[in-house]
Design a protein around this motif. Structure first.
Motif, PDB file in Angstrom:
ATOM      1  N   ARG A   7     -23.643  15.414  11.681  1.00 57.38           N
ATOM      2  CA  ARG A   7     -23.012  15.149  10.377  1.00 57.38           C
ATOM      3  C   ARG A   7     -24.045  14.622   9.383  1.00 57.38           C
ATOM      4  NH1 ARG A   7     -22.596  11.313   7.390  1.00 57.38           N
ATOM      5  NH2 ARG A   7     -23.667  10.123   8.991  1.00 57.38           N
ATOM      6  N   ASN A  64     -27.258   6.896  -8.992  1.00 60.66           N
ATOM      7  CA  ASN A  64     -26.621   7.113  -7.694  1.00 60.66           C
ATOM      8  C   ASN A  64     -26.794   8.573  -7.290  1.00 60.66           C
ATOM      9  OD1 ASN A  64     -24.762   7.483  -5.542  1.00 60.66           O
ATOM     10  ND2 ASN A  64     -23.536   5.775  -6.285  1.00 60.66           N
ATOM     11  N   VAL A 126     -18.861   7.682  -1.298  1.00 67.66           N
ATOM     12  CA  VAL A 126     -19.498   7.057  -2.464  1.00 67.66           C
ATOM     13  C   VAL A 126     -18.879   5.672  -2.634  1.00 67.66           C
ATOM     14  CG1 VAL A 126     -20.081   7.301  -4.907  1.00 67.66           C
ATOM     15  CG2 VAL A 126     -19.703   9.347  -3.502  1.00 67.66           C
ATOM     16  N   LEU A 128     -20.650   3.109  -4.318  1.00 63.30           N
ATOM     17  CA  LEU A 128     -21.243   2.402  -5.450  1.00 63.30           C
ATOM     18  C   LEU A 128     -20.755   3.024  -6.752  1.00 63.30           C
ATOM     19  CD1 LEU A 128     -23.337   0.114  -5.681  1.00 63.30           C
ATOM     20  CD2 LEU A 128     -25.086   1.871  -5.942  1.00 63.30           C
ATOM     21  N   PRO A 162     -31.727  10.865   7.343  1.00 68.17           N
ATOM     22  CA  PRO A 162     -32.606   9.702   7.178  1.00 68.17           C
ATOM     23  C   PRO A 162     -32.895   9.071   8.549  1.00 68.17           C
ATOM     24  CG  PRO A 162     -30.617   9.508   5.808  1.00 68.17           C
ATOM     25  CD  PRO A 162     -30.417  10.673   6.737  1.00 68.17           C
ATOM     26  N   ARG A 164     -33.134   6.621  11.558  1.00 65.80           N
ATOM     27  CA  ARG A 164     -32.241   5.583  12.085  1.00 65.80           C
ATOM     28  C   ARG A 164     -33.026   4.632  12.980  1.00 65.80           C
ATOM     29  NH1 ARG A 164     -28.555   8.716   9.191  1.00 65.80           N
ATOM     30  NH2 ARG A 164     -26.489   7.899   9.581  1.00 65.80           N
TER      31      ARG A 164
HETATM   32  C1  LIG Z   1     -19.852   2.458   2.721  1.00 65.03           C
HETATM   33  C2  LIG Z   1     -20.800   3.557   2.274  1.00 65.03           C
HETATM   34  C3  LIG Z   1     -21.102   3.707   0.929  1.00 65.03           C
HETATM   35  C4  LIG Z   1     -21.954   4.723   0.512  1.00 65.03           C
HETATM   36  N1  LIG Z   1     -22.193   4.861  -0.811  1.00 65.03           N
HETATM   37  C5  LIG Z   1     -23.000   5.862  -1.227  1.00 65.03           C
HETATM   38  C6  LIG Z   1     -23.232   6.050  -2.614  1.00 65.03           C
HETATM   39  O1  LIG Z   1     -22.713   5.328  -3.478  1.00 65.03           O
HETATM   40  N2  LIG Z   1     -24.053   7.075  -2.975  1.00 65.03           N
HETATM   41  C7  LIG Z   1     -24.635   7.918  -2.070  1.00 65.03           C
HETATM   42  O2  LIG Z   1     -25.370   8.821  -2.469  1.00 65.03           O
HETATM   43  N3  LIG Z   1     -24.423   7.762  -0.739  1.00 65.03           N
HETATM   44  C8  LIG Z   1     -23.618   6.761  -0.298  1.00 65.03           C
HETATM   45  N4  LIG Z   1     -23.371   6.608   1.037  1.00 65.03           N
HETATM   46  C9  LIG Z   1     -23.937   7.566   1.997  1.00 65.03           C
HETATM   47  C10 LIG Z   1     -25.203   7.005   2.662  1.00 65.03           C
HETATM   48  O3  LIG Z   1     -26.232   6.969   1.703  1.00 65.03           O
HETATM   49  C11 LIG Z   1     -25.557   7.886   3.872  1.00 65.03           C
HETATM   50  O4  LIG Z   1     -24.521   7.808   4.807  1.00 65.03           O
HETATM   51  C12 LIG Z   1     -26.875   7.441   4.501  1.00 65.03           C
HETATM   52  O5  LIG Z   1     -27.951   7.677   3.626  1.00 65.03           O
HETATM   53  C13 LIG Z   1     -27.144   8.175   5.817  1.00 65.03           C
HETATM   54  O6  LIG Z   1     -27.230   9.568   5.596  1.00 65.03           O
HETATM   55  P1  LIG Z   1     -26.298  10.573   6.409  1.00 65.03           P
HETATM   56  O7  LIG Z   1     -24.860  10.186   6.083  1.00 65.03           O
HETATM   57  O8  LIG Z   1     -26.627  11.951   5.923  1.00 65.03           O
HETATM   58  O9  LIG Z   1     -26.592  10.388   7.843  1.00 65.03           O
HETATM   59  C14 LIG Z   1     -22.528   5.600   1.472  1.00 65.03           C
HETATM   60  C15 LIG Z   1     -22.227   5.448   2.819  1.00 65.03           C
HETATM   61  C16 LIG Z   1     -21.378   4.445   3.228  1.00 65.03           C
HETATM   62  C17 LIG Z   1     -21.054   4.303   4.701  1.00 65.03           C
END
Ligand SMILES: Cc1cc2nc3c(=O)[nH]c(=O)nc-3n(C[C@H](O)[C@H](O)[C@H](O)COP(=O)(O)O)c2cc1C
Length: 189
Positions: A7, A64, A126, A128, A162, A164
């Motif tokens: 994912r 963002n 998202v 933020l 990214p 881990r």
């Molecule tokens: C609670 C939460 C808030 C997040 N908010 C944002 C966001 O505002 N903008 C964004 O681009 N990604 C957001 N993400 C996604 C993360 O950046 C992303 O899950 C992380 O970089 C790991 O990448 P992957 O999901 O592809 O493994 C959020 C993820 C979580 C769990």
């Protein structure tokens, strides 16, 4: 495990619609997510209106990485939670963590994303954005809070994962240690 490992957060989408029956499956996955004492704190607004999506995008700052995804996806889900329900019993907080709204919504969202992925949709959570302004746009009553935006759509680009921390860097055995290092977890002794 493959579904979990592969994912990715998807931030750019093809110009293709998401049919209502697929969305219904996604909502069912939220319905069946765990939630202590079934506190009914979850609400989801599905937005398919380009005007509203444009206003929603303005709540997501230009810095963002997911800002564009809110307008490029065919639909955006606004995941909301009711204050004073999760982690409460008869109106009183039951744990030291206060309102467990974020915990319950986190689990619900974590059900939502793989359910969308089953039929091939991508999502990004998202978190933020300007929550107050989003509340105004969708006329959300003050006891409910918009917590996350999730645009589901057909992925047009799948980004690389990214880095881990290794499991061995956060897995503690017997007691908490501050000196965990990458490598093989020692295992249960
Ligand atoms: C609670 C939460 C808030 C997040 N908010 C944002 C966001 O505002 N903008 C964004 O681009 N990604 C957001 N993400 C996604 C993360 O950046 C992303 O899950 C992380 O970089 C790991 O990448 P992957 O999901 O592809 O493994 C959020 C993820 C979580 C769990």
């Amino acid at each position: 495990m493959r579904g979990i490992r592969e994912r990715r957060s998807i931030r750019s989408f093809q110009d293709r619609d998401v049919p209502d029956d697929l969305l219904s499956q996604v909502f069912e996955a939220v319905r069946w997510s765990p939630s202590r004492a079934n506190p009914r704190c979850r609400e989801i607004i599905a937005v398919r209106d380009p005007g509203l999506e444009k206003r929603l995008r303005e709540t997501v700052g230009p810095g963002n990485a997911a800002a564009k995804s809110v307008v490029s996806a065919p639909v955006v889900l606004v995941v909301c939670g009711k204050l004073g329900r999760a982690g409460h019993y008869h109106g009183r907080v039951t744990t030291r963590f206060g309102d467990r709204l974020l915990f319950d919504l986190g689990i619900a969202t974590q059900n939502l994303c793989p359910a969308a992925r089953d039929p091939g949709l991508g999502t990004v959570i998202v978190g933020l954005f300007d929550h107050e302004e989003a509340g105004r746009i969708f006329e959300i009553p003050p006891e409910h809070q918009p917590v996350a935006l999730v645009p589901p759509g057909c992925p047009s680009r799948v980004p690389p994962a990214p880095r881990r921390r290794e499991a061995a860097e956060f897995t503690h055995f017997k007691r908490f240690r501050n000196d965990l290092k990458p490598g093989k977890p020692p295992g249960l002794e």
